[in-house]
Design a protein around this motif. Sequence first.
Motif, mmCIF file in Angstrom:
data_model
loop_
_atom_site.group_PDB
_atom_site.id
_atom_site.type_symbol
_atom_site.label_atom_id
_atom_site.label_comp_id
_atom_site.label_asym_id
_atom_site.label_seq_id
_atom_site.Cartn_x
_atom_site.Cartn_y
_atom_site.Cartn_z
ATOM 1 N N ILE A 98 -126.755 44.847 151.576
ATOM 2 C CA ILE A 98 -127.238 44.100 150.624
ATOM 3 C C ILE A 98 -128.384 44.686 149.881
ATOM 4 O O ILE A 98 -129.251 45.426 150.582
ATOM 5 C CB ILE A 98 -127.655 42.816 151.511
ATOM 6 C CG1 ILE A 98 -126.662 41.650 151.894
ATOM 7 C CG2 ILE A 98 -128.521 41.977 150.372
ATOM 8 C CD1 ILE A 98 -127.182 40.802 152.858
ATOM 9 N N LYS A 114 -132.630 34.270 148.702
ATOM 10 C CA LYS A 114 -131.490 34.616 147.764
ATOM 11 C C LYS A 114 -130.679 35.908 148.916
ATOM 12 O O LYS A 114 -129.459 35.557 148.900
ATOM 13 C CB LYS A 114 -131.760 35.445 146.633
ATOM 14 C CG LYS A 114 -132.089 34.553 145.554
ATOM 15 C CD LYS A 114 -132.558 35.017 144.357
ATOM 16 C CE LYS A 114 -133.016 34.234 143.171
ATOM 17 N NZ LYS A 114 -133.626 35.015 141.908
ATOM 18 N N LEU A 115 -131.242 36.713 149.402
ATOM 19 C CA LEU A 115 -130.816 37.769 150.234
ATOM 20 C C LEU A 115 -130.127 37.114 151.459
ATOM 21 O O LEU A 115 -129.029 37.466 151.774
ATOM 22 C CB LEU A 115 -131.738 38.736 150.720
ATOM 23 C CG LEU A 115 -132.274 39.492 149.703
ATOM 24 C CD1 LEU A 115 -133.570 40.418 150.038
ATOM 25 C CD2 LEU A 115 -131.229 40.427 148.924
ATOM 26 N N SER A 117 -128.837 34.106 151.778
ATOM 27 C CA SER A 117 -127.740 33.281 151.209
ATOM 28 C C SER A 117 -126.554 34.200 150.890
ATOM 29 O O SER A 117 -125.273 34.086 151.084
ATOM 30 C CB SER A 117 -128.025 32.739 149.986
ATOM 31 O OG SER A 117 -127.065 32.013 149.285
ATOM 32 N N GLU A 118 -126.795 35.566 150.405
ATOM 33 C CA GLU A 118 -125.853 36.464 149.918
ATOM 34 C C GLU A 118 -125.206 37.325 151.241
ATOM 35 O O GLU A 118 -123.951 37.272 151.451
ATOM 36 C CB GLU A 118 -126.617 37.707 149.456
ATOM 37 C CG GLU A 118 -125.631 38.717 149.152
ATOM 38 C CD GLU A 118 -126.360 40.037 148.321
ATOM 39 O OE1 GLU A 118 -125.652 41.157 148.132
ATOM 40 O OE2 GLU A 118 -127.548 39.667 147.506
ATOM 41 N N LYS A 121 -122.769 34.518 153.057
ATOM 42 C CA LYS A 121 -121.669 34.675 152.105
ATOM 43 C C LYS A 121 -120.516 35.917 152.545
ATOM 44 O O LYS A 121 -119.574 35.649 152.737
ATOM 45 C CB LYS A 121 -121.745 34.701 150.670
ATOM 46 C CG LYS A 121 -122.299 33.535 150.129
ATOM 47 C CD LYS A 121 -122.644 33.821 148.607
ATOM 48 C CE LYS A 121 -123.145 32.447 148.027
ATOM 49 N NZ LYS A 121 -123.718 32.663 146.562
ATOM 50 N N LYS A 122 -121.038 36.937 152.743
ATOM 51 C CA LYS A 122 -120.387 38.088 153.175
ATOM 52 C C LYS A 122 -120.053 38.044 154.762
ATOM 53 O O LYS A 122 -118.994 38.596 154.937
ATOM 54 C CB LYS A 122 -121.431 39.304 153.064
ATOM 55 C CG LYS A 122 -121.713 39.671 151.685
ATOM 56 C CD LYS A 122 -122.205 41.088 151.609
ATOM 57 C CE LYS A 122 -122.592 41.537 150.040
ATOM 58 N NZ LYS A 122 -123.265 42.520 149.850
#
Length: 124
Positions: A98, A114-115, A117-118, A121-122
């Motif tokens: 990330i 945000k990070l 959440s990213e 998702k990954k």
Amino acid sequence: KSATGKDILEHYLINEEEAAKWLEKTLKHLYEFGTIGALYWNFSDYHESLWDKPPFDKAIHERFFGLLRSDGSLKPTAFVLKDFKNKIKGLKRREIYINVPPDYYEKPKENLVKLYSEFLKKIG
């Protein structure tokens, strides 16, 4: 309020089995993502003779963070730690990359959300 009329800090308290499930899941993820170690907060719960003294008089959750109960008996979390080395044999390490923005510290909370959440998702 406690029986003595003192304010009590409100926290969600989980039972010993829920704590063990949380710890097992957490250790699994820490291992998968390459963490080389973990530290569990307390060795044992605090004896009830201390519960009327700060911080335990208000912070009830602080009384029960141990791997052992105050009588010395092992809690389910202790067994999770004891048995974890046998459970990681089939786990594979995962790499997630990330990119942290250069302006991260200008809005740390917003960027962290945000990070994270990213990351979620990954990992799917």
